[in-house]
Design a protein around this motif. Structure first.
Motif, PDB file in Angstrom:
ATOM      1  N   LYS A  24       7.867  13.593  -4.474  1.00 26.59           N
ATOM      2  CA  LYS A  24       7.834  12.132  -4.429  1.00 26.59           C
ATOM      3  C   LYS A  24       8.991  11.568  -5.249  1.00 26.59           C
ATOM      4  N   GLU A  78       3.960  18.258  -5.403  1.00 29.76           N
ATOM      5  CA  GLU A  78       3.877  17.031  -4.604  1.00 29.76           C
ATOM      6  C   GLU A  78       4.489  15.849  -5.357  1.00 29.76           C
ATOM      7  N   ARG A  91      12.279  12.077  -3.516  1.00 34.50           N
ATOM      8  CA  ARG A  91      12.468  11.118  -2.426  1.00 34.50           C
ATOM      9  C   ARG A  91      12.964   9.780  -2.977  1.00 34.50           C
ATOM     10  N   GLY A 119       0.826  -1.201   0.000  1.00 35.02           N
ATOM     11  CA  GLY A 119       0.000   0.000   0.000  1.00 35.02           C
ATOM     12  C   GLY A 119       0.860   1.250   0.000  1.00 35.02           C
ATOM     13  N   SER A 120       0.186   2.390   0.129  1.00 39.29           N
ATOM     14  CA  SER A 120       0.888   3.669   0.199  1.00 39.29           C
ATOM     15  C   SER A 120       1.691   3.741   1.500  1.00 39.29           C
ATOM     16  N   GLY A 121       2.958   4.135   1.399  1.00 36.75           N
ATOM     17  CA  GLY A 121       3.790   4.262   2.592  1.00 36.75           C
ATOM     18  C   GLY A 121       4.114   2.942   3.263  1.00 36.75           C
ATOM     19  N   SER A 122       4.084   1.844   2.494  1.00 35.38           N
ATOM     20  CA  SER A 122       4.338   0.523   3.089  1.00 35.38           C
ATOM     21  C   SER A 122       5.818   0.166   3.094  1.00 35.38           C
ATOM     22  N   GLY A 123       6.618   0.936   2.343  1.00 31.70           N
ATOM     23  CA  GLY A 123       8.037   0.605   2.228  1.00 31.70           C
ATOM     24  C   GLY A 123       8.331  -0.319   1.065  1.00 31.70           C
ATOM     25  N   ASN A 127       0.816  -1.862  -6.631  1.00 34.67           N
ATOM     26  CA  ASN A 127       0.168  -1.196  -5.525  1.00 34.67           C
ATOM     27  C   ASN A 127      -1.075  -1.944  -5.086  1.00 34.67           C
TER      28      ASN A 127
END
Lengths: 176, 127
Positions: free
Chosen positions: A47, A43, A50, A8-12, A131
């Motif tokens: 991303k 934004e 990062r 998922g989002s932000g799951s690594g 995802n």
């Protein structure tokens, strides 16, 4: 060797996918990163920054390929290669929503899956990030539901093609 | 610290209460206790993602604050929803919040001695 990484989002999932690439990579190979994200705002830019930071110093050659993913092969050298593709949800959205009207779900699925098959056949190692967008329980408009459905179908087909499927949960890889 | 995660309505709290023989009134719902609470008792925090949301709304820095909390309450049980498994929200705040909860769960999972994921009321130990 093909590895499908889902999360998922932000799951690594991205950091894990990069580790997976490093674990299968050998000295005599080229290492490619297929970027699919199109930037529209700050934004998105952040991303990308990062992700670039995560990848820096790891020796990736980046190819921007927001659509027609199979064609990225034309931009690679011959010989052994390890390819990291990130990510299927962007690629699918780009394929579906490129024109004035959304393309048919089945066309999008065929396009993405056949591109990935071509990549798998022509690379030594392929790591694909996808995802998990399936669990918010919200019923969206028909177009979004078609997109979710296309993603589900693509994930299933890629999982069938892959040698290993890993779900990343809170940074922890769970082999499924 | 033990971390328990899972989707909405998967029975995470009941799972924790039953497994550790605890009562519901011992649970902190979406808030962190301060140092006045006795450290003898196991501290259970439910809906940690609500706390994260409130801290962001209040201009706090939940990533740091949770670390400070853990330095004091090393033996707690943290329960949070996994909220990242859906369509990207249109709303910018929701998007940021969702991403931050994910990153905080990664930090917590690293620090935890045990991580369980609850699906259909069943706990799967993933660390």
């Amino acid at each position: 060797m093909m590895i499908l990484v889902i999360g998922g989002s932000g799951s690594g999932k991205s950091s894990y996918a990069e580790e997976a690439v490093c674990s299968v990579f050998e000295e005599d190979m080229k290492k490619y990163y297929l970027a699919t994200m199109q930037v529209f705002d700050e934004e998105g830019q952040k991303k990308i920054e990062r992700h670039r930071k995560l990848r820096s110093g790891k020796g990736f050659l980046t190819i921007e390929q927001p659509r027609s993913i199979g064609r990225s092969l034309e931009k690679m050298d011959g010989g052994k290669k390890t390819v990291l593709l990130e990510c299927i949800s962007n690629l699918t959205a780009n394929e579906m929503f490129a024109g004035e009207r959304p393309r048919l779900e089945m066309q999008v699925v065929e396009n993405v899956v056949s591109g990935l098959r071509k990549l798998k056949e022509n690379t030594t190692n392929l790591v694909v990030v996808s995802n998990n967008i399936f669990e918010d329980g919200i019923v969206y408009d028909q177009t979004t539901m078609d997109y979710i459905h296309a993603m589900g179908e693509i994930n299933q087909r890629l999982a069938a093609m892959a040698d290993r499927v890993v779900e990343v949960v809170a940074g922890i890889p769970v082999v499924i | 610290m033990k971390l328990v995660i899972g989707g909405y309505a998967q029975g995470k709290l009941s799972y924790v209460l039953e497994k550790y023989g605890l009562q519901k009134d011992e649970v902190w719902d979406g808030i962190l206790p301060d140092h006045t609470v006795s450290e003898q008792k196991t501290v259970v925090i439910d809906h940690l993602h609500h706390w994260v949301k409130n801290r962001i709304l209040d201009g706090g820095y939940p990533e740091k604050e949770i670390e400070t909390f853990l330095n004091e309450f090393e033996d707690c049980i943290l329960i949070s929803d996994e909220i990242g498994n859906g369509i990207i929200p249109l709303n910018a705040f929701e998007r940021g919040y969702r991403e931050r909860v994910g990153r905080i769960l990664i930090l917590l999972a690293k620090r935890a001695e045990e991580v369980e994921r609850v699906i259909c009321g069943i706990g799967q130990k993933i660390k």
